[in-house]
Design a protein around this motif. Structure first.
Motif, PDB file in Angstrom:
ATOM      1  N   ASP A 117       0.834  -1.191   0.000  1.00  0.00           N
ATOM      2  CA  ASP A 117       0.000   0.000   0.000  1.00  0.00           C
ATOM      3  C   ASP A 117       0.874   1.249   0.000  1.00  0.00           C
ATOM      4  OD1 ASP A 117      -2.774   1.242   0.559  1.00  0.00           O
ATOM      5  OD2 ASP A 117      -1.509   2.103   2.126  1.00  0.00           O
ATOM      6  N   ALA A 118       0.552   2.215  -0.853  1.00  0.00           N
ATOM      7  CA  ALA A 118       1.357   3.428  -0.966  1.00  0.00           C
ATOM      8  C   ALA A 118       1.336   4.251   0.322  1.00  0.00           C
ATOM      9  CB  ALA A 118       0.857   4.276  -2.137  1.00  0.00           C
ATOM     10  N   ASP A 119       0.201   4.276   1.016  1.00  0.00           N
ATOM     11  CA  ASP A 119       0.134   5.008   2.278  1.00  0.00           C
ATOM     12  C   ASP A 119       1.046   4.375   3.327  1.00  0.00           C
ATOM     13  OD1 ASP A 119      -1.617   6.829   1.279  1.00  0.00           O
ATOM     14  OD2 ASP A 119      -3.391   6.024   2.282  1.00  0.00           O
ATOM     15  N   LEU A 120       1.070   3.061   3.321  1.00  0.00           N
ATOM     16  CA  LEU A 120       1.954   2.367   4.247  1.00  0.00           C
ATOM     17  C   LEU A 120       3.413   2.689   3.946  1.00  0.00           C
ATOM     18  CD1 LEU A 120       2.522   0.375   6.485  1.00  0.00           C
ATOM     19  CD2 LEU A 120       2.269  -1.480   4.839  1.00  0.00           C
ATOM     20  N   LEU A 121       3.748   2.774   2.670  1.00  0.00           N
ATOM     21  CA  LEU A 121       5.119   3.149   2.289  1.00  0.00           C
ATOM     22  C   LEU A 121       5.474   4.509   2.876  1.00  0.00           C
ATOM     23  CD1 LEU A 121       7.761   2.945   0.624  1.00  0.00           C
ATOM     24  CD2 LEU A 121       6.507   4.027  -1.251  1.00  0.00           C
ATOM     25  N   ALA A 122       4.564   5.482   2.746  1.00  0.00           N
ATOM     26  CA  ALA A 122       4.838   6.825   3.248  1.00  0.00           C
ATOM     27  C   ALA A 122       5.087   6.811   4.752  1.00  0.00           C
ATOM     28  CB  ALA A 122       3.667   7.747   2.911  1.00  0.00           C
ATOM     29  N   VAL A 123       4.295   6.020   5.473  1.00  0.00           N
ATOM     30  CA  VAL A 123       4.476   5.912   6.919  1.00  0.00           C
ATOM     31  C   VAL A 123       5.810   5.242   7.233  1.00  0.00           C
ATOM     32  CG1 VAL A 123       3.566   4.864   9.032  1.00  0.00           C
ATOM     33  CG2 VAL A 123       2.001   5.869   7.363  1.00  0.00           C
ATOM     34  N   HIS A 145       8.113  -1.344  -5.829  1.00  0.00           N
ATOM     35  CA  HIS A 145       6.751  -1.424  -6.360  1.00  0.00           C
ATOM     36  C   HIS A 145       5.873  -0.299  -5.810  1.00  0.00           C
ATOM     37  CE1 HIS A 145       3.062  -3.120  -7.972  1.00  0.00           C
ATOM     38  NE2 HIS A 145       2.526  -2.903  -6.777  1.00  0.00           N
ATOM     39  N   CYS A 146       5.992  -0.017  -4.503  1.00  0.00           N
ATOM     40  CA  CYS A 146       5.186   1.057  -3.910  1.00  0.00           C
ATOM     41  C   CYS A 146       5.575   2.420  -4.480  1.00  0.00           C
ATOM     42  CB  CYS A 146       5.333   1.059  -2.393  1.00  0.00           C
ATOM     43  SG  CYS A 146       4.499  -0.308  -1.556  1.00  0.00           S
ATOM     44  N   LEU A 147       6.862   2.615  -4.774  1.00  0.00           N
ATOM     45  CA  LEU A 147       7.311   3.891  -5.334  1.00  0.00           C
ATOM     46  C   LEU A 147       6.800   4.077  -6.756  1.00  0.00           C
ATOM     47  CD1 LEU A 147      10.999   4.026  -4.054  1.00  0.00           C
ATOM     48  CD2 LEU A 147       9.134   5.550  -3.373  1.00  0.00           C
ATOM     49  N   ASP A 148       6.797   2.998  -7.542  1.00  0.00           N
ATOM     50  CA  ASP A 148       6.353   3.090  -8.934  1.00  0.00           C
ATOM     51  C   ASP A 148       5.764   1.754  -9.377  1.00  0.00           C
ATOM     52  OD1 ASP A 148       5.858   3.647 -11.557  1.00  0.00           O
ATOM     53  OD2 ASP A 148       7.938   4.006 -12.129  1.00  0.00           O
ATOM     54  N   PRO A 149       4.459   1.558  -9.173  1.00  0.00           N
ATOM     55  CA  PRO A 149       3.821   0.284  -9.520  1.00  0.00           C
ATOM     56  C   PRO A 149       3.895  -0.056 -11.012  1.00  0.00           C
ATOM     57  CG  PRO A 149       2.409   1.602  -8.098  1.00  0.00           C
ATOM     58  CD  PRO A 149       3.527   2.496  -8.540  1.00  0.00           C
ATOM     59  N   LYS A 150       4.230   0.933 -11.844  1.00  0.00           N
ATOM     60  CA  LYS A 150       4.314   0.670 -13.281  1.00  0.00           C
ATOM     61  C   LYS A 150       5.581  -0.111 -13.648  1.00  0.00           C
ATOM     62  CE  LYS A 150       1.679   4.812 -14.533  1.00  0.00           C
ATOM     63  NZ  LYS A 150       1.711   6.121 -15.237  1.00  0.00           N
ATOM     64  N   THR A 151       6.566  -0.114 -12.747  1.00  0.00           N
ATOM     65  CA  THR A 151       7.828  -0.805 -13.025  1.00  0.00           C
ATOM     66  C   THR A 151       7.609  -2.302 -13.168  1.00  0.00           C
ATOM     67  OG1 THR A 151       9.008   0.864 -11.735  1.00  0.00           O
ATOM     68  CG2 THR A 151      10.203  -1.162 -12.240  1.00  0.00           C
ATOM     69  N   PHE A 152       6.869  -2.879 -12.237  1.00  0.00           N
ATOM     70  CA  PHE A 152       6.507  -4.290 -12.297  1.00  0.00           C
ATOM     71  C   PHE A 152       5.298  -4.496 -11.403  1.00  0.00           C
ATOM     72  CE2 PHE A 152       9.959  -3.712  -9.228  1.00  0.00           C
ATOM     73  CZ  PHE A 152       9.375  -4.160  -8.053  1.00  0.00           C
ATOM     74  N   SER A 153       4.565  -5.564 -11.657  1.00  0.00           N
ATOM     75  CA  SER A 153       3.346  -5.826 -10.895  1.00  0.00           C
ATOM     76  C   SER A 153       3.665  -6.505  -9.567  1.00  0.00           C
ATOM     77  CB  SER A 153       2.404  -6.717 -11.706  1.00  0.00           C
ATOM     78  OG  SER A 153       2.967  -8.017 -11.835  1.00  0.00           O
ATOM     79  N   ALA A 154       2.694  -6.491  -8.675  1.00  0.00           N
ATOM     80  CA  ALA A 154       2.850  -7.185  -7.402  1.00  0.00           C
ATOM     81  C   ALA A 154       3.017  -8.686  -7.636  1.00  0.00           C
ATOM     82  CB  ALA A 154       1.631  -6.919  -6.520  1.00  0.00           C
ATOM     83  N   ALA A 155       2.306  -9.212  -8.636  1.00  0.00           N
ATOM     84  CA  ALA A 155       2.438 -10.643  -8.956  1.00  0.00           C
ATOM     85  C   ALA A 155       3.856 -10.967  -9.413  1.00  0.00           C
ATOM     86  CB  ALA A 155       1.433 -11.021 -10.032  1.00  0.00           C
TER      87      ALA A 155
END
Length: 208
Positions: A111-117, A181-191
């Motif tokens: 989660d991006a919010d979790l990354l920020a925290v 992934h959290c910084l840039d989800p376009k780089t690769f998928s979570a899968a």
């Protein structure tokens, strides 16, 4: 890594002190996720929680104490989510390792919010002794769990594995993939991130 930050502001009535402390911790997490460390203050946390700054100071010595308690609580939330996933995976060490990976790359941990925290906590690790101590404890528990599962994997397959170094390597791999992934989800998928980590475990099982 940490749990999804709730977007609902808590309502204060005549809650017990521990309940109020938890509500203030949750408000701090939301402020950190939205405004970062620089934009989070006692006044901002109070406004987020719908209380007076005096009430925040009644329960916490200041922002340093509040951020430290938020880090401690976030670490416990993550540990509880991982423990739940491991319990559901059953006794097999291999299944537990793969469940650990899957949980790491799915909401609420991904989660991006979790990354920020989490970045706010990391930024204080080198300068704040209290945060440093919490970080050391959180990550020691994280690595110890991985070491135990890797040692069990070695026993299951009758192979020799250097558990400490393997746990360090897997921790770095998971953290790096999660962060990128959290910084840039376009780089690769979570899968894709999970698949990379799964292949690492498969290689470990084969002794490679």
């Amino acid at each position: 890594m940490a749990a999804k930050v709730s977007s609902t502001s808590p309502k204060f009535t005549r809650d017990l002190p521990e309940s109020r402390r938890q509500q203030l911790i949750e408000a701090t997490a939301r402020c950190l996720a939205r405004d970062g460390l620089a934009g989070t203050s006692v006044r901002h946390v109070a406004a987020e929680a719908g209380v007076s700054p005096g009430l925040v100071r009644h329960h916490f010595e200041g922002m340093q104490d509040l951020v430290a308690e938020t880090y401690r609580a976030t670490g416990k939330q993550i540990a509880a989510l991982l423990d739940e996933a491991l319990a559901a995976a059953g006794p097999s060490a291999e299944a537990r390792l793969h469940a650990f990976i899957e949980t790491s790359f799915k909401p609420p941990l991904l989660d991006a919010d979790l990354l920020a925290v989490w970045l706010a906590f990391w930024s204080l690790t080198r300068t704040d002794p209290q945060i440093h101590a919490i970080h050391a404890k959180v990550y020691a528990g994280y690595r110890r769990l991985l070491e135990e599962m890797i040692a069990a994997l070695a026993r299951e397959h009758g192979i020799a594995i250097e558990t400490r170094q393997s746990a360090l390597a897997l921790t770095a791999l998971l953290d790096g993939l999660w962060l990128e992934h959290c910084l840039d989800p376009k780089t690769f998928s979570a899968a894709e991130a999970a698949a990379i980590a799964h292949r690492w475990v498969d290689g470990l099982k084969k002794g490679s």
